[in-house]
Scaffold this active site. Structure first.
Site, mmCIF file in Angstrom:
data_model
loop_
_atom_site.group_PDB
_atom_site.id
_atom_site.type_symbol
_atom_site.label_atom_id
_atom_site.label_comp_id
_atom_site.label_asym_id
_atom_site.label_seq_id
_atom_site.Cartn_x
_atom_site.Cartn_y
_atom_site.Cartn_z
ATOM 1 N N CYS A 13 1.079 -1.763 0.217
ATOM 2 C CA CYS A 13 0.104 -0.221 0.633
ATOM 3 C C CYS A 13 1.052 1.012 0.516
ATOM 4 O O CYS A 13 2.178 0.902 -0.395
ATOM 5 C CB CYS A 13 -0.674 -0.208 1.359
ATOM 6 S SG CYS A 13 -0.396 0.234 3.028
ATOM 7 N N ASN A 16 2.290 1.197 4.544
ATOM 8 C CA ASN A 16 2.582 0.114 5.427
ATOM 9 C C ASN A 16 2.384 0.759 6.701
ATOM 10 O O ASN A 16 2.883 -0.298 7.144
ATOM 11 C CB ASN A 16 4.235 -0.434 5.493
ATOM 12 C CG ASN A 16 4.262 -1.478 5.227
ATOM 13 O OD1 ASN A 16 5.703 -2.377 5.205
ATOM 14 N ND2 ASN A 16 3.187 -2.164 5.335
ATOM 15 N N CYS A 18 -1.493 0.105 7.484
ATOM 16 C CA CYS A 18 -2.948 0.859 8.083
ATOM 17 C C CYS A 18 -3.329 -0.339 7.150
ATOM 18 O O CYS A 18 -3.306 -2.191 7.123
ATOM 19 C CB CYS A 18 -3.657 1.719 6.707
ATOM 20 S SG CYS A 18 -3.646 3.354 8.224
ATOM 21 N N ARG A 19 -3.169 -0.287 5.193
ATOM 22 C CA ARG A 19 -3.904 -1.899 4.642
ATOM 23 C C ARG A 19 -2.853 -2.977 3.855
ATOM 24 O O ARG A 19 -3.488 -4.073 4.578
ATOM 25 C CB ARG A 19 -3.844 -1.397 3.396
ATOM 26 C CG ARG A 19 -5.218 -0.164 2.978
ATOM 27 C CD ARG A 19 -5.733 0.594 2.139
ATOM 28 N NE ARG A 19 -4.380 1.656 1.954
ATOM 29 C CZ ARG A 19 -4.470 2.363 0.481
ATOM 30 N NH1 ARG A 19 -5.736 2.132 -0.598
ATOM 31 N NH2 ARG A 19 -3.275 2.914 0.454
ATOM 32 N N SER A 20 -1.707 -2.822 3.893
ATOM 33 C CA SER A 20 -0.803 -3.971 3.611
ATOM 34 C C SER A 20 -0.429 -4.992 5.153
ATOM 35 O O SER A 20 -0.338 -5.515 4.922
ATOM 36 C CB SER A 20 0.175 -3.636 3.080
ATOM 37 O OG SER A 20 1.519 -3.021 3.397
ATOM 38 N N ASP A 128 -7.976 3.601 1.022
ATOM 39 C CA ASP A 128 -7.225 4.163 2.534
ATOM 40 C C ASP A 128 -7.821 4.379 3.803
ATOM 41 O O ASP A 128 -8.619 5.824 3.305
ATOM 42 C CB ASP A 128 -6.659 5.363 1.316
ATOM 43 C CG ASP A 128 -5.343 5.965 2.559
ATOM 44 O OD1 ASP A 128 -5.196 5.190 3.821
ATOM 45 O OD2 ASP A 128 -4.270 6.642 2.134
HETATM 46 P P1 4NP Z 1 -1.539 2.579 4.214
HETATM 47 O O1 4NP Z 1 -2.507 3.891 4.648
HETATM 48 O O2 4NP Z 1 -1.228 3.140 3.424
HETATM 49 O O3 4NP Z 1 -3.061 1.906 4.072
HETATM 50 O O4 4NP Z 1 -0.487 2.211 5.209
HETATM 51 C C1 4NP Z 1 -1.910 5.340 4.537
HETATM 52 C C2 4NP Z 1 -1.465 5.407 5.524
HETATM 53 C C3 4NP Z 1 -0.295 6.771 5.694
HETATM 54 C C4 4NP Z 1 -0.607 7.627 4.815
HETATM 55 C C5 4NP Z 1 -1.588 7.123 3.816
HETATM 56 C C6 4NP Z 1 -2.066 6.531 4.206
HETATM 57 N N1 4NP Z 1 0.054 8.694 4.889
HETATM 58 O O5 4NP Z 1 0.030 9.938 4.210
HETATM 59 O O6 4NP Z 1 1.322 9.468 5.951
#
Ligand code: 4NP
Length: 157
Positions: A13, A16, A18-20, A128
């Site tokens: 993602c 790294n 939340c989703r992955s 997201d």
């Molecule tokens: P992820 O979520 O891609 O599912 O880990 C996010 C975590 C942090 C951010 C964006 C998405 N950020 O912009 O900091």
């Protein structure tokens, strides 16, 4: 899949956190329950959260369904990943495009959208949840449980 080696899958993602990592924990638990021997990791296309634990909301949502995200630490996708993994699973279209830009040309066919393994689900990208409420994390889990089972069926063939 290369012969004589267990399959290796990488969930990707943006951050790294939340989703992955959720995908990694869900897939790890369900693959183990299915008796599938597979190497599993996750990474982000971005570097902002490298070394951090998964988002506390992702950890809490996972824990409520019996998934332990606490040992995981964020890392960024690196060049060696494109050699090591048989399948690189993008959570959304942006991740997919970023991976295709970074990958050597012959690797692109191993980069796929995670939700390709849940063809009956209406959404193609895992949204997201970072800037939303707690229900976003439960929705991510619903999607990743469905896609994980599809991926397990694919790898078991
Ligand atoms: P992820 O979520 O891609 O599912 O880990 C996010 C975590 C942090 C951010 C964006 C998405 N950020 O912009 O900091």
């Amino acid at each position: 899949m290369s012969k004589g080696k267990r399959p290796a899958v990488l969930f990707v993602c943006l951050g790294n956190i939340c989703r992955s990592p959720t995908a990694e924990a869900v897939f790890r638990a369900r693959a183990a329950a299915a008796g599938l021997d597979v190497e599993i990791d996750s990474a982000g296309t971005g570097a902002w959260h490298v070394g951090k634990s998964p988002d506390p909301r992702a950890q809490a949502a996972g824990e409520a369904r019996g998934y332990d995200l606490s040992p995981l630490r964020a890392r960024q996708v690196k060049a060696a990943d494109f050699q090591r993994f048989d399948l690189i699973l993008a959570m959304d279209e942006d991740n997919y495009e970023m991976l295709c830009l970074k990958a050597p040309g012959d690797v692109r066919e191993r980069i796929v959208m995670m939700m390709d393994f849940a063809p009956d689900h209406p959404e193609r990208s895992v949204p997201d949840p970072y800037y939303g409420g707690d229900d976003g994390f439960a929705h991510v889990l619903d999607m990743l449980e469905e896609a994980s089972d599809g991926l397990i069926a694919h790898l078991s063939r």
